[in-house]
Write an enzyme that holds these catalytic residues in place. Structure first.
Site, PDB file in Angstrom:
ATOM      1  N   ALA A 120      -4.390  10.581   8.973  1.00  0.00           N
ATOM      2  CA  ALA A 120      -3.158  10.596   8.188  1.00  0.00           C
ATOM      3  C   ALA A 120      -1.978  10.984   9.079  1.00  0.00           C
ATOM      4  O   ALA A 120      -0.879  10.430   8.955  1.00  0.00           O
ATOM      5  CB  ALA A 120      -3.305  11.595   7.048  1.00  0.00           C
TER       6      ALA A 120
ATOM      7  N   ASN B  54       1.699  -1.479  -4.811  1.00  0.00           N
ATOM      8  CA  ASN B  54       0.489  -0.650  -4.796  1.00  0.00           C
ATOM      9  C   ASN B  54      -0.345  -0.938  -6.039  1.00  0.00           C
ATOM     10  O   ASN B  54       0.195  -1.221  -7.101  1.00  0.00           O
ATOM     11  CB  ASN B  54       0.847   0.839  -4.744  1.00  0.00           C
ATOM     12  CG  ASN B  54      -0.334   1.686  -4.310  1.00  0.00           C
ATOM     13  OD1 ASN B  54      -0.902   1.463  -3.241  1.00  0.00           O
ATOM     14  ND2 ASN B  54      -0.714   2.653  -5.109  1.00  0.00           N
TER      15      ASN B  54
ATOM     16  N   GLU C  15     -16.178  17.699   6.078  1.00  0.00           N
ATOM     17  CA  GLU C  15     -15.312  18.315   5.058  1.00  0.00           C
ATOM     18  C   GLU C  15     -15.961  18.215   3.666  1.00  0.00           C
ATOM     19  O   GLU C  15     -15.864  19.140   2.859  1.00  0.00           O
ATOM     20  CB  GLU C  15     -13.930  17.653   5.068  1.00  0.00           C
ATOM     21  CG  GLU C  15     -13.102  18.037   6.297  1.00  0.00           C
ATOM     22  CD  GLU C  15     -11.610  17.888   6.067  1.00  0.00           C
ATOM     23  OE1 GLU C  15     -11.200  16.877   5.491  1.00  0.00           O
ATOM     24  OE2 GLU C  15     -10.855  18.793   6.472  1.00  0.00           O
TER      25      GLU C  15
ATOM     26  N   LYS D 197      -4.524  24.732   7.796  1.00  0.00           N
ATOM     27  CA  LYS D 197      -4.850  23.465   7.118  1.00  0.00           C
ATOM     28  C   LYS D 197      -3.925  23.275   5.900  1.00  0.00           C
ATOM     29  O   LYS D 197      -3.397  22.194   5.670  1.00  0.00           O
ATOM     30  CB  LYS D 197      -6.318  23.511   6.669  1.00  0.00           C
ATOM     31  CG  LYS D 197      -6.793  22.315   5.899  1.00  0.00           C
ATOM     32  CD  LYS D 197      -7.279  21.237   6.805  1.00  0.00           C
ATOM     33  CE  LYS D 197      -7.796  20.027   6.053  1.00  0.00           C
ATOM     34  NZ  LYS D 197      -7.981  18.885   6.920  1.00  0.00           N
TER      35      LYS D 197
ATOM     36  N   VAL E 298      -2.763  -6.490  -4.224  1.00  0.00           N
ATOM     37  CA  VAL E 298      -2.608  -7.554  -3.229  1.00  0.00           C
ATOM     38  C   VAL E 298      -3.925  -8.319  -3.136  1.00  0.00           C
ATOM     39  O   VAL E 298      -5.003  -7.724  -3.061  1.00  0.00           O
ATOM     40  CB  VAL E 298      -2.272  -6.953  -1.839  1.00  0.00           C
ATOM     41  CG1 VAL E 298      -2.211  -8.052  -0.778  1.00  0.00           C
ATOM     42  CG2 VAL E 298      -0.979  -6.156  -1.895  1.00  0.00           C
TER      43      VAL E 298
ATOM     44  N   GLY F  82       0.829  -1.211   0.000  1.00  0.00           N
ATOM     45  CA  GLY F  82       0.000   0.000   0.000  1.00  0.00           C
ATOM     46  C   GLY F  82       0.855   1.248   0.000  1.00  0.00           C
ATOM     47  O   GLY F  82       1.738   1.404   0.848  1.00  0.00           O
ATOM     48  N   ALA F  83       0.596   2.123  -0.986  1.00  0.00           N
ATOM     49  CA  ALA F  83       1.355   3.386  -1.064  1.00  0.00           C
ATOM     50  C   ALA F  83       0.459   4.548  -0.638  1.00  0.00           C
ATOM     51  O   ALA F  83       0.260   5.511  -1.370  1.00  0.00           O
ATOM     52  CB  ALA F  83       1.891   3.583  -2.481  1.00  0.00           C
ATOM     53  N   GLY F  84      -0.104   4.423   0.570  1.00  0.00           N
ATOM     54  CA  GLY F  84      -0.819   5.545   1.178  1.00  0.00           C
ATOM     55  C   GLY F  84       0.143   6.311   2.074  1.00  0.00           C
ATOM     56  O   GLY F  84       1.363   6.232   1.900  1.00  0.00           O
TER      57      GLY F  84
ATOM     58  N   ASP G 235      -4.864   2.985   8.759  1.00  0.00           N
ATOM     59  CA  ASP G 235      -6.271   2.661   8.974  1.00  0.00           C
ATOM     60  C   ASP G 235      -6.548   1.163   9.090  1.00  0.00           C
ATOM     61  O   ASP G 235      -7.690   0.773   9.334  1.00  0.00           O
ATOM     62  CB  ASP G 235      -7.119   3.248   7.831  1.00  0.00           C
ATOM     63  CG  ASP G 235      -7.274   4.755   7.972  1.00  0.00           C
ATOM     64  OD1 ASP G 235      -6.710   5.335   8.931  1.00  0.00           O
ATOM     65  OD2 ASP G 235      -7.954   5.356   7.125  1.00  0.00           O
TER      66      ASP G 235
HETATM   67  C1  LIG Z   1     -12.145  12.669   2.715  1.00  0.00           C
HETATM   68  C2  LIG Z   1     -11.181  12.390   3.833  1.00  0.00           C
HETATM   69  C3  LIG Z   1     -10.596  13.438   4.514  1.00  0.00           C
HETATM   70  C4  LIG Z   1      -9.686  13.190   5.537  1.00  0.00           C
HETATM   71  N1  LIG Z   1      -9.098  14.250   6.177  1.00  0.00           N
HETATM   72  C5  LIG Z   1      -8.132  14.013   7.089  1.00  0.00           C
HETATM   73  C6  LIG Z   1      -7.414  15.094   7.676  1.00  0.00           C
HETATM   74  O1  LIG Z   1      -7.700  16.267   7.400  1.00  0.00           O
HETATM   75  N2  LIG Z   1      -6.412  14.808   8.547  1.00  0.00           N
HETATM   76  C7  LIG Z   1      -6.071  13.525   8.861  1.00  0.00           C
HETATM   77  O2  LIG Z   1      -5.124  13.325   9.630  1.00  0.00           O
HETATM   78  N3  LIG Z   1      -6.737  12.470   8.345  1.00  0.00           N
HETATM   79  C8  LIG Z   1      -7.754  12.665   7.471  1.00  0.00           C
HETATM   80  N4  LIG Z   1      -8.425  11.604   6.900  1.00  0.00           N
HETATM   81  C9  LIG Z   1      -8.069  10.232   7.286  1.00  0.00           C
HETATM   82  C10 LIG Z   1      -6.816   9.768   6.514  1.00  0.00           C
HETATM   83  O3  LIG Z   1      -6.956  10.034   5.145  1.00  0.00           O
HETATM   84  C11 LIG Z   1      -6.544   8.286   6.734  1.00  0.00           C
HETATM   85  O4  LIG Z   1      -6.475   8.036   8.116  1.00  0.00           O
HETATM   86  C12 LIG Z   1      -5.227   7.896   6.036  1.00  0.00           C
HETATM   87  O5  LIG Z   1      -5.386   7.981   4.635  1.00  0.00           O
HETATM   88  C13 LIG Z   1      -4.762   6.497   6.413  1.00  0.00           C
HETATM   89  O6  LIG Z   1      -3.565   6.228   5.744  1.00  0.00           O
HETATM   90  P1  LIG Z   1      -3.208   4.755   5.255  1.00  0.00           P
HETATM   91  O7  LIG Z   1      -1.805   4.816   4.762  1.00  0.00           O
HETATM   92  O8  LIG Z   1      -3.557   3.776   6.301  1.00  0.00           O
HETATM   93  O9  LIG Z   1      -4.215   4.445   4.048  1.00  0.00           O
HETATM   94  P2  LIG Z   1      -4.437   5.167   2.652  1.00  0.00           P
HETATM   95  O10 LIG Z   1      -3.879   6.539   2.660  1.00  0.00           O
HETATM   96  O11 LIG Z   1      -5.888   5.014   2.369  1.00  0.00           O
HETATM   97  O12 LIG Z   1      -3.599   4.295   1.627  1.00  0.00           O
HETATM   98  C14 LIG Z   1      -3.885   2.950   1.317  1.00  0.00           C
HETATM   99  C15 LIG Z   1      -3.159   2.599   0.036  1.00  0.00           C
HETATM  100  O13 LIG Z   1      -3.289   1.196  -0.201  1.00  0.00           O
HETATM  101  C16 LIG Z   1      -3.576   0.979  -1.576  1.00  0.00           C
HETATM  102  N5  LIG Z   1      -4.298  -0.288  -1.701  1.00  0.00           N
HETATM  103  C17 LIG Z   1      -5.525  -0.581  -1.200  1.00  0.00           C
HETATM  104  N6  LIG Z   1      -5.845  -1.843  -1.493  1.00  0.00           N
HETATM  105  C18 LIG Z   1      -4.812  -2.378  -2.176  1.00  0.00           C
HETATM  106  C19 LIG Z   1      -4.538  -3.659  -2.733  1.00  0.00           C
HETATM  107  N7  LIG Z   1      -5.415  -4.669  -2.638  1.00  0.00           N
HETATM  108  N8  LIG Z   1      -3.356  -3.859  -3.361  1.00  0.00           N
HETATM  109  C20 LIG Z   1      -2.451  -2.854  -3.461  1.00  0.00           C
HETATM  110  N9  LIG Z   1      -2.652  -1.624  -2.964  1.00  0.00           N
HETATM  111  C21 LIG Z   1      -3.814  -1.385  -2.319  1.00  0.00           C
HETATM  112  C22 LIG Z   1      -4.420   2.192  -1.969  1.00  0.00           C
HETATM  113  O14 LIG Z   1      -4.402   2.401  -3.374  1.00  0.00           O
HETATM  114  C23 LIG Z   1      -3.715   3.308  -1.192  1.00  0.00           C
HETATM  115  O15 LIG Z   1      -2.666   3.850  -1.957  1.00  0.00           O
HETATM  116  C24 LIG Z   1      -9.369  11.835   5.892  1.00  0.00           C
HETATM  117  C25 LIG Z   1      -9.976  10.776   5.201  1.00  0.00           C
HETATM  118  C26 LIG Z   1     -10.873  11.033   4.177  1.00  0.00           C
HETATM  119  C27 LIG Z   1     -11.493   9.888   3.423  1.00  0.00           C
END
Ligand SMILES: Cc1cc2nc3c(=O)[nH]c(=O)nc-3n(C[C@H](O)[C@H](O)[C@H](O)COP(=O)(O)OP(=O)(O)OC[C@H]3O[C@@H](n4cnc5c(N)ncnc54)[C@H](O)[C@@H]3O)c2cc1C
Length: 404
Positions: A317, A39, A172, A378, A83, A12-14, A300
């Site tokens: 995030a 990813n 938001e 922000k 994945v 995952g590239a989050g 998450d």
């Molecule tokens: C609209 C919105 C606004 C938000 N605003 C805020 C904010 O202002 N401040 C804050 O702190 N948090 C905010 N959040 C929460 C925050 O975005 C999440 O907590 C954060 O993105 C979690 O990061 P992560 O790396 O766990 O997952 P993600 O950032 O969601 O990344 C997951 C990655 O895994 C990849 N992936 C998924 N499934 C697969 C698979 N099967 N195979 C390969 N790759 C895959 C996806 O493409 C993605 O690149 C917000 C969330 C949303 C939806």
């Protein structure tokens, strides 16, 4: 291990995956470890900007960054694949187009919508989950405007948008809709009063857990711009063109229904046999999965307990990014020896955008900010992440250095 080199695989590239990969490349010399990032897209997206993509207030491309622009692909083996399953015992990851093995695994596969078994939610409601789902919401709303304009006796509910949930994402998104809808009305020659935006929230308040003054400010700002709230109201059922709400089972006809009321770990985690508590894995303070000393779960997909409150940290995030530092440090420690670091959240504050130049939140030691001041903060928070990921060039390319 390949030769003597440990094989580290990041899924995952989050926020969590990108920052872990970045930190790993800083902590290990090329000959010390093989680093692989998997990813499903060749781009990383700013999940925290997806509500803007969904409302159509920013272009899709603004929210995404090519992975090869910020990760050195001569140093990191980037695998553009999806994945399917993690085989913990064999220490392999099954992809749609192959299989890879690991010595250390970092799971950062993010969230998916949790519907709490509400009938019809899965089938009929959109969710702000990825670039693709957000783009669909944007296009769907605009399509409803175009349809309405082109029918002789159009059904007015075509222009009703129901948003389920008044947490961070819901609020938001409503803020962006409040900005975007007047522009769409102008574009399609539709009076603003023909469009209804209704938020339905089961809790008696918006943004549970937020300071009372801040949430009153947010609610008033949104109401002033035409958002209606139905608080303390449960969604009972979602149908193709309506939402059934409350004890009296009122049916609200709507052309667009968006659910923002809950998230859970990517289902791959549970399907791969990791034990879930309320949809996520309870990791220990060092971010290791229970019973697996080589698997870190971040962002998450995980619950990390806040020992001061006895509750898990919320999915943000900010936390995912900070977890990445601890994870990269702990992988190095496991390889070279030493004491594993425990995650401790350094709360730099939370600011929620309310659309346009409005926002509200707290920073550092609980200072409250409103309006333009909060919006600037922000944008600073967003730009700081871009700086950490890709330096000043990325801030210049994608940053929000202007307050609106
Ligand atoms: C609209 C919105 C606004 C938000 N605003 C805020 C904010 O202002 N401040 C804050 O702190 N948090 C905010 N959040 C929460 C925050 O975005 C999440 O907590 C954060 O993105 C979690 O990061 P992560 O790396 O766990 O997952 P993600 O950032 O969601 O990344 C997951 C990655 O895994 C990849 N992936 C998924 N499934 C697969 C698979 N099967 N195979 C390969 N790759 C895959 C996806 O493409 C993605 O690149 C917000 C969330 C949303 C939806």
């Amino acid at each position: 291990m390949i030769g003597n080199r440990p094989k580290i695989v990041v899924l995952g590239a989050g926020y969590a995956g990108m920052m872990t990969t970045k930190r790993l490349t800083q902590q290990f010399a090329p000959e010390e470890a093989d680093i692989t990032l998997v990813n499903k897209h060749n781009y990383h997206y700013q999940t925290t900007w997806l509500h803007e993509v969904a409302a159509g207030t920013i272009d899709v491309n603004r929210s995404r960054i090519m992975i090869s622009d910020v990760i050195n692909t001569r140093r990191v083996n980037f695998v553009h694949d999806t994945v399917v399953k993690i085989n913990k015992e064999a220490k392999t990851v099954q992809l749609e187009n192959g299989e890879i093995s690991y010595d250390y695994l970092v799971i950062g596969l993010g969230f998916e919508k949790a519907t709490f078994g509400i009938p019809g939610m899965e089938e009929h409601a959109f969710s702000i989950q990825s670039v693709d789902t957000s783009r669909m919401i944007r296009d769907h709303i605009e399509y409803q405007f175009a349809r309405y304009r082109n029918q002789k006796n159009p059904d007015p509910s075509m222009l009703t948008i129901v948003v389920g949930g008044a947490g961070f994402t819901g609020i938001e998104f409503l803020g962006e809709l409040a900005e975007r809808i007047p522009l769409l009305c102008k574009k399609y020659d539709i009076p603003r009063q023909d469009v209804k935006i209704i938020d339905v929230e089961a809790m008696p308040t918006i943004l549970p857990g937020f300071d009372e003054e801040l949430l009153s400010y947010a609610k008033e700002s949104l109401e002033y711009r035409g958002i209606e709230f139905k608080l303390g109201t449960m969604i009972k059922e979602v149908k193709a063109d309506s939402v059934v709400v409350g004890e009296d089972e009122e049916e609200i006809k709507a052309g667009t229904i968006v659910w923002t009321g809950g998230v859970q770990a990517n289902r791959i985690v549970g399907e791969s046999g990791f034990e879930l508590t309320k949809g996520k894995v309870n990791v220990d303070a060092t971010l290791l999965a229970p019973g697996h000393d080589e698997v870190f779960i971040l962002g998450d997909c995980a619950w990390v307990m806040n020992n001061e409150t006895g509750k898990p940290y919320p999915p943000t995030a900010q936390i995912a990014i900070q977890e990445a530092d601890v994870c990269a440090h702990n992988i190095k420690t496991m390889i070279y020896g030493g004491t594993l670091q425990e995650f401790k959240f350094d709360d730099k504050g939370t600011v929620a955008s309310l659309g346009g130049s409005d926002a509200m939140g707290t920073v550092f030691d609980g200072n409250k900010l409103y309006g333009m001041q909060a919006k600037v903060m922000k944008n600073v928070i967003d730009d700081r992440y871009l700086f950490l990921l890709g330096g000043p060039m990325l801030v210049l390319k994608k940053g929000k250095f202007r307050p609106f």
